[in-house]
Each structure stands twice: as C-alpha cells, then as structure tokens.
Design an enzyme around this catalytic site. Structure first.
Site, PDB file in Angstrom:
ATOM      1  CD  GLU A 152     -19.418 -21.913   2.735  1.00  0.00           C
ATOM      2  OE1 GLU A 152     -18.200 -21.784   2.461  1.00  0.00           O
ATOM      3  OE2 GLU A 152     -19.413 -21.124   3.777  1.00  0.00           O
ATOM      4  CB  CYS A 183      -1.733  -9.700  14.194  1.00  0.00           C
ATOM      5  SG  CYS A 183      -0.821 -11.111  14.285  1.00  0.00           S
ATOM      6  CE  LYS A 237     -18.417 -21.846   6.972  1.00  0.00           C
ATOM      7  NZ  LYS A 237     -18.068 -20.382   6.042  1.00  0.00           N
ATOM      8  CE  LYS A 277     -14.750 -12.703   9.251  1.00  0.00           C
ATOM      9  NZ  LYS A 277     -15.830 -13.760   8.835  1.00  0.00           N
ATOM     10  CD1 TRP A 290      -4.336 -16.985  13.872  1.00  0.00           C
ATOM     11  CD2 TRP A 290      -2.904 -16.705  12.323  1.00  0.00           C
ATOM     12  NE1 TRP A 290      -4.450 -17.977  12.755  1.00  0.00           N
ATOM     13  CE2 TRP A 290      -3.476 -17.949  12.014  1.00  0.00           C
ATOM     14  CE3 TRP A 290      -1.617 -16.275  11.325  1.00  0.00           C
ATOM     15  CZ2 TRP A 290      -3.086 -18.654  10.951  1.00  0.00           C
ATOM     16  CZ3 TRP A 290      -1.380 -17.376  10.482  1.00  0.00           C
ATOM     17  CH2 TRP A 290      -1.825 -18.270  10.221  1.00  0.00           C
ATOM     18  NE  ARG A 304      -6.818  -7.918  12.045  1.00  0.00           N
ATOM     19  CZ  ARG A 304      -6.974  -7.542  10.879  1.00  0.00           C
ATOM     20  NH1 ARG A 304      -7.987  -7.054  10.294  1.00  0.00           N
ATOM     21  NH2 ARG A 304      -5.762  -7.780   9.836  1.00  0.00           N
ATOM     22  CD  GLU A 325     -14.844 -21.984   8.895  1.00  0.00           C
ATOM     23  OE1 GLU A 325     -13.734 -21.344   8.688  1.00  0.00           O
ATOM     24  OE2 GLU A 325     -15.725 -21.738   7.641  1.00  0.00           O
ATOM     25  CG  HIS A 347     -15.352 -42.888 -10.141  1.00  0.00           C
ATOM     26  ND1 HIS A 347     -15.070 -43.632 -11.358  1.00  0.00           N
ATOM     27  CD2 HIS A 347     -16.511 -42.279 -10.564  1.00  0.00           C
ATOM     28  CE1 HIS A 347     -16.296 -43.675 -12.317  1.00  0.00           C
ATOM     29  NE2 HIS A 347     -17.025 -42.602 -11.568  1.00  0.00           N
ATOM     30  CG  ASN A 384      -1.508  -7.632  10.776  1.00  0.00           C
ATOM     31  OD1 ASN A 384      -1.187  -8.942  10.704  1.00  0.00           O
ATOM     32  ND2 ASN A 384      -2.588  -6.841  10.480  1.00  0.00           N
ATOM     33  N   GLY A 385       1.865  -8.820   9.969  1.00  0.00           N
ATOM     34  CA  GLY A 385       2.451  -9.032   8.595  1.00  0.00           C
ATOM     35  C   GLY A 385       3.409  -9.774   8.747  1.00  0.00           C
TER      36      GLY A 385
HETATM   37  C1  F6R Z   1     -14.464 -19.738   6.049  1.00  0.00           C
HETATM   38  C2  F6R Z   1     -13.804 -18.397   5.935  1.00  0.00           C
HETATM   39  C3  F6R Z   1     -12.736 -18.192   5.091  1.00  0.00           C
HETATM   40  C4  F6R Z   1     -12.826 -16.930   4.111  1.00  0.00           C
HETATM   41  C5  F6R Z   1     -11.453 -16.837   3.325  1.00  0.00           C
HETATM   42  C6  F6R Z   1     -11.377 -15.659   2.624  1.00  0.00           C
HETATM   43  O1  F6R Z   1     -15.687 -19.521   6.876  1.00  0.00           O
HETATM   44  O2  F6R Z   1     -14.358 -17.391   6.402  1.00  0.00           O
HETATM   45  O3  F6R Z   1     -12.523 -19.518   3.927  1.00  0.00           O
HETATM   46  O4  F6R Z   1     -13.790 -16.966   3.234  1.00  0.00           O
HETATM   47  O5  F6R Z   1     -10.224 -16.563   4.204  1.00  0.00           O
HETATM   48  O6  F6R Z   1     -11.602 -14.397   3.344  1.00  0.00           O
HETATM   49  P1  F6R Z   1     -12.015 -13.065   2.503  1.00  0.00           P
HETATM   50  O7  F6R Z   1     -13.372 -13.174   2.133  1.00  0.00           O
HETATM   51  O8  F6R Z   1     -11.950 -11.987   3.634  1.00  0.00           O
HETATM   52  O9  F6R Z   1     -11.059 -12.868   1.626  1.00  0.00           O
END
Ligand code: F6R
Length: 605
Positions: free
Chosen positions: A478, A2, A482, A600, A75, A27, A485, A501, A99-100
């Site tokens: 990773e 948010c 990527k 984010k 969000w 966000r 997502e 397995h 937010n929260g």
């Molecule tokens: C994936 C991604 C997330 C963050 C995770 C941790 O591309 O961005 O998996 O890595 O939410 O976020 P931070 O690093 O901000 O704690």
C-alpha cells in the site's frame, strides 16, 4: 469515472452545473462540458479540455438565463482528450452526457450507418446518434427502444431539443442519484454534487427512466408504469466534502482517520466484542464457511492482504485474496461454503462488482465492506458492513483503507469467537488492542518534520523500494502504491527476503529503501535484509516500533511508531506511509488530490 450532473429548476442552471462539476471533478478531469437550454429554449453547448476552471472561464457572461441543463467532467476511455471527445454530444435532436462504456459501439456505428456523421471518437456520440434515429417526438418510446440495443454500462442524462425544461436519466451499472429539492430537480453521478441542496436522495434503479422538470421527478419502469422513488437520507454533512482549512483533501482525510475508525468500530461493539446483529449479519455466516475469498482492487485489495495475514493464522481456514479484475480468469474454486468478502470504498468498482457476481453465481455468500451507502455493490451483496469514513474526495485512498482494515479486524475477531478460536476474553483483548492503535495514529499525524525531511530526500530519486516481511510486506504494498500514484516516483514493494532473488541488483548508491520492521516473528530477519541493502549503498528509511533495538548506523532516517501489539501496527504505519506520499508530492509541486490519468471510482473494466 466521469462526473455527471443535471438540473431543472428556478435557479441558474449554469451555476449549479459548474459548481456541481467542481465537486465532481475527482471522478475525471480530462475535459468538461455542459449543455443548457438558453432563454430562446435552444440548446447551447460549451466544452473545454482541462479542468472545470477552463469551462468556467468559457461560460463567463454566457447562459445567464438558463434553468435546465446537463454537465459532465470526463475521464477519457474512447478517444483522446479533445474538445470533440468531451461531453455533451449532440446528434440531431439528442444531446447527452454518458458515464460508462458502450461495448458494441462499433457494431451500432455500422448498423446505423454513422461513419460520416461522427465528429468524435467516442462510443457516447454513437449512442447519441442511435437514440436520435429512434426519436420520433416521444422520449420514452425512443429510450425504451434504445436500451436493449446497448451492451455495456451506462449512466445517461439526455436533453431533447424539442423538450425544453426536461432532462431524461437512465442507467445500467454506472451510478446515478437524484433528488427533488426546494431548489429544483437534480440528478448526478455522486451525492457530493447534491449535498449543498438536499439531505434526501434516491438511487435511480437500473433501466428506470427518470424525467426531471423544474416541478417534479417522475420515474417510469420499462413497461412505462410510473413508480415511486425510494428516498434515503445522507449520513454525512456538506462540511465532510470540504477541505475545512486543510490545503488538500488528502491531508484532511489522513487526519480524519482516528475519528473515522471510532465511528466505524464503536457502534459495533457489545460488551467489548464485535457484534453485527444491527447490520443483520448472522453468526452462521462465519461459522458455516470453510474458506474465505477476498476480492477487491488497488488499495482495497491491499487491505485484503493485511486481512489474510491476520485471519489465516487465527482462523486456520484458507483465505485467498484476488485482484478483482483477474478473479474471473482464475477459474476460482468456490462453493456455498466459501465466504466472499468484497471490499470497495465506492461500491461501484466494476471489476469488484463483476467478481462479486461471479462468487454469488457459484453459491458463495457475499459480505461487502463498502463506504458509499446505497452503492451497487452494497445493494447487490448478500450482506453489507458500511464503513463510516464519510466522503473520500482525494483520488488516493487513505481513510477508506484504514476503516476497511478496522472492519476486517472486527470480522476476524467475531469469526474467531464464533468458531471458538477466541474466548470472550481473547476477543475483548483483541478489540482493546485495536482501540489502542487509534491514539498511535494520532501520534504519527504529528511526525510531520521527520516525514518532510525524508520526502525532501525522495524527490530527487526516480525509484524507491519498500521492503518488509509478513504483515509488514502487506503494508509496504500500500505504501508503494500511494507514493507512485501521486508523486509519479517509481515505487516497488518487495518481501524483504525475496530481494536477493533478483531485485537487489537495482540497489545502488543513494537509492531510497523504506524498510518496515514491526513484526516480532520476522524482525531479526528483516533487519538482516536491511543490512544487505545498506551494504550496497541504499539510503535506508527504517520504520520500527518504539523499543526496537537497531544499530544507529543502519538507518539514515529512523521513524518509530508507538509500542502497540504487532498485529495492529498497520494503523500508525498507514499514517506514516500516506504522509510520505503526501509530502513528497507537495514538494514536487504536483496535484495531490487529482493525480494524472486517474479518477475516483473506476466504473469501466
Ligand atoms: C488508490 C486507490 C485505488 C482504489 C481502487 C478500488 O489510492 O484509491 O487503488 O482503492 O480503485 O476502489 P474502490 O475501493 O472504490 O473499489
């Protein structure tokens, strides 16, 4: 999660809020809304589902003469994506954005008999009604009574109907930053919204009440005493938060990696080896521990997996990587000899913060690797090493991952030196190899043709497998995150030897398997596993170093990274995997920077 912005000043509040929400959209982007005092000093609320552009259209030719207001991009947590659930929420004299999560919202609903009043399904509206019940004309007294009633996390910006021109802000855990600028007073969940107006800001201390007017920002602690804000300087410029000619933030951020690595590593090298004196980190932190515990989420946690594979063989002490949201339930074995490495781009991820607090409560020293200056994790950890990636706007993390890795490599090297596993020369060689990895990233940034070709193959599939052994497995994790997502293609990473397995049952004609084979010690074994999937019809995308010998018919597409030491291949590999995800998503016509359901900075558990 948010985005929040508030403005009081001589300029158009509507414009500043809408511009700020566009900057903060990463966000959360389910819905957006704003509340402004109009020229009759009455609060007007506008909300819409979808992107900030919908709210912009809704506000066209309205609220032109407003100088005080608050805005929110959501969000969804409590309640679906509807106009009613969008913020701001109004309850009597109170209009707020939040937010929260207010965990005891149900109990408060009953205690304050709110069942018939609520028009949304949100915990935030419950909070608005509770605050309204406590409000008797003095915002401070009401907020002071209100805060102890709340369980959970919050960043609130509040307007009171009979207080035109004033915004009140208060927070617990969820971030809020503010600044008095030549354009007026501003408050926001993230710096990105403030950057166009100022280079100085302060983090609102928890439970401190901020009162913003056009002329000043006053802070009051819980006893009502006025306190002075501690201003900091922004360490990046507003260009850093723009696309600068790239079609997407993600592509721009992928390209920024070589520079970000240099900015993160070089200031910490003294005579060619890592030295953290300027970061205030004593060598005893590294010499006196007998175990390393890494806690993080998502991509940051996968950076931790790479670190484990580098550190454990080098340091010969146990290195455990825990998913931060699981850590509390694992009953971890920790004590004052455990060094906890906390990895977080945002420095606000609530599970990572909680894991760090648990570690500290068990006597462990905490060292945080964080990108956002002044964030909660950075402030609460015993020590902090900032990464210098600049703002990461795309929801999918790219440059933050590689700079986190670079710091982890620096820590591994300094620890090995301090603990005498490395001579000075060994340490200097290690750093030289790390630096050599940077041009190899640049080389891979130019491999777009091959990567676009393989992306065009991936888009017609609903499943993709990533395989690798040892470090290559850590990279695969990773790579698969990527891809899934942002492209919404189901992607799974498996240790190459584990396939047979069970998972190999899923391999059938044409299924793409991205096999990473850059580690000398397991190369031959990984190649055998590649043969196994090829024999079952897989479409093999093989990634090796330049001089690796493989039969031409084994790979449908063979991507070669430059010939660097195998401990450092993660850097060019990261670029390749990020570009695979990026181009696949572009070809599918999806929103690269803002994938569905994500946001984010995950500030809810
Ligand atoms: C994936 C991604 C997330 C963050 C995770 C941790 O591309 O961005 O998996 O890595 O939410 O976020 P931070 O690093 O901000 O704690």
């Amino acid at each position: 999660m948010c985005g929040i912005i508030g403005y009081a000043g001589p300029l158009s509040a509507k414009k500043i809020i809408l511009d700020g929400l566009a900057q903060l959209e990463y966000r959360g982007y389910d819905s957006a809304g704003l509340a402004c005092f109009d020229d009759n000093q009455t609060i007007q609320i506008k909300k819409s589902v979808g992107k900030v552009t919908s709210l912009q259209s809704l506000c066209a030719n309205r609220l032109e003469d407003s100088h005080c207001g608050i805005g929110h991009t959501r969000w969804a947590t409590h309640g679906g994506v509807t106009v009613e659930n969008a913020h701001p929420h109004q309850a009597g004299n109170v209009t707020l954005i939040h937010n929260g999560i207010i965990e005891n919202y149900h109990q408060l609903t009953q205690e304050f008999h709110l069942e018939d009043k609520l028009v949304s399904q949100t915990d935030s509206e419950v909070a608005a009604w509770v605050l309204n019940s406590l409000y008797e004309g003095d915002p401070f007294t009401a907020i002071q009574k209100f805060l102890p009633m709340l369980q959970g996390s919050y960043g609130f910006c509040i307007l009171f109907s009979d207080r035109p021109g004033e915004i009140y802000g208060v927070r617990n855990v969820s971030p809020l930053v503010a600044a008095y600028t030549p354009s007026g007073s501003m408050i926001a969940s993230d710096l990105t919204a403030l950057i166009p107006y100022t280079r100085s800001y302060f983090v609102l201390p928890e439970y401190t009440i901020a009162k913003l007017t056009a002329y000043q920002i006053c802070l009051y602690n819980h006893d009502g005493k006025q306190i002075t804000p501690e201003y900091s300087k922004v360490n990046w410029d507003s260009d850093a938060a723009m696309k600068n000619g790239f079609p997407h933030f993600m592509l721009k951020e992928i390209h920024e990696q070589p520079e970000a690595l240099k900015k993160t590593i070089l200031p910490r090298l003294v005579k060619g080896i890592p030295d953290f004196s300027d970061d205030g980190i004593p060598d005893t932190l590294f010499s006196e521990c007998d175990k390393i515990q890494i806690v993080a989420c998502g991509t940051a946690m996968y950076a931790g997996m790479v670190a484990k594979a580098i550190m454990e063989p080098l340091l010969r002490i146990p290195v455990t990587v825990s998913i931060a949201s699981e850590f509390r339930y694992e009953q971890p074995l920790m004590n004052e000899k455990t060094l906890t490495l906390v990895i977080s781009q945002s420095g606000e991820t609530i599970d990572t913060l909680a894991a760090m607090r648990l570690s500290a409560s068990m006597g462990s020293k905490t060292l945080a690797i964080v990108n956002v200056k002044g964030s909660t994790i950075a402030r609460e950890s015993d020590y902090v090493l900032y990464t210098h990636a600049g703002p990461e706007i795309a929801v999918a993390s790219t440059k933050a991952y590689s700079v986190q890795l670079s710091i982890l490599y620096l820590i591994a090297c300094r620890m090995a030196y301090v603990r005498k596993a490395f001579s000075l020369e060994d340490a200097a060689n290690f750093i030289q190899m790390l630096m050599d990895a940077i041009p190899s990233m640049e080389t891979m940034l130019h491999q777009t043709k091959t990567i676009q070709e393989l992306a065009s193959h991936l888009i017609s599939h609903s499943d993709v497998f990533f395989i690798g052994r040892n470090l290559d497995y850590a990279f695969s994790l990773e790579g698969s995150l990527k891809l899934k997502e942002i492209s919404y293609i189901h992607a799974e990473a498996y240790p190459a030897g584990e396939l047979k397995h069970g998972t190999i049952a899923l391999i059938e004609n044409g299924i793409p398997v991205i096999a990473i084979a850059t580690q000398d010690s397991v190369f031959a074994k990984t190649i055998s596993n590649v043969r196994e999937v090829k024999a079952r019809g897989a479409y093999v995308i093989l990634i090796t170093r330049e001089h690796a010998h493989v039969d031409a018919e084994l790979a449908d597409i063979h991507i070669k990274i430059p010939e660097i030491s195998d401990h450092f291949t993660v850097f060019p590999i990261a670029v390749v995997l990020q570009l695979i995800a990026y181009y696949t998503t572009c070809l599918k016509g999806l929103n690269v920077d803002q994938p569905r359901n994500l946001a984010k900075s995950v500030t809810v558990e």
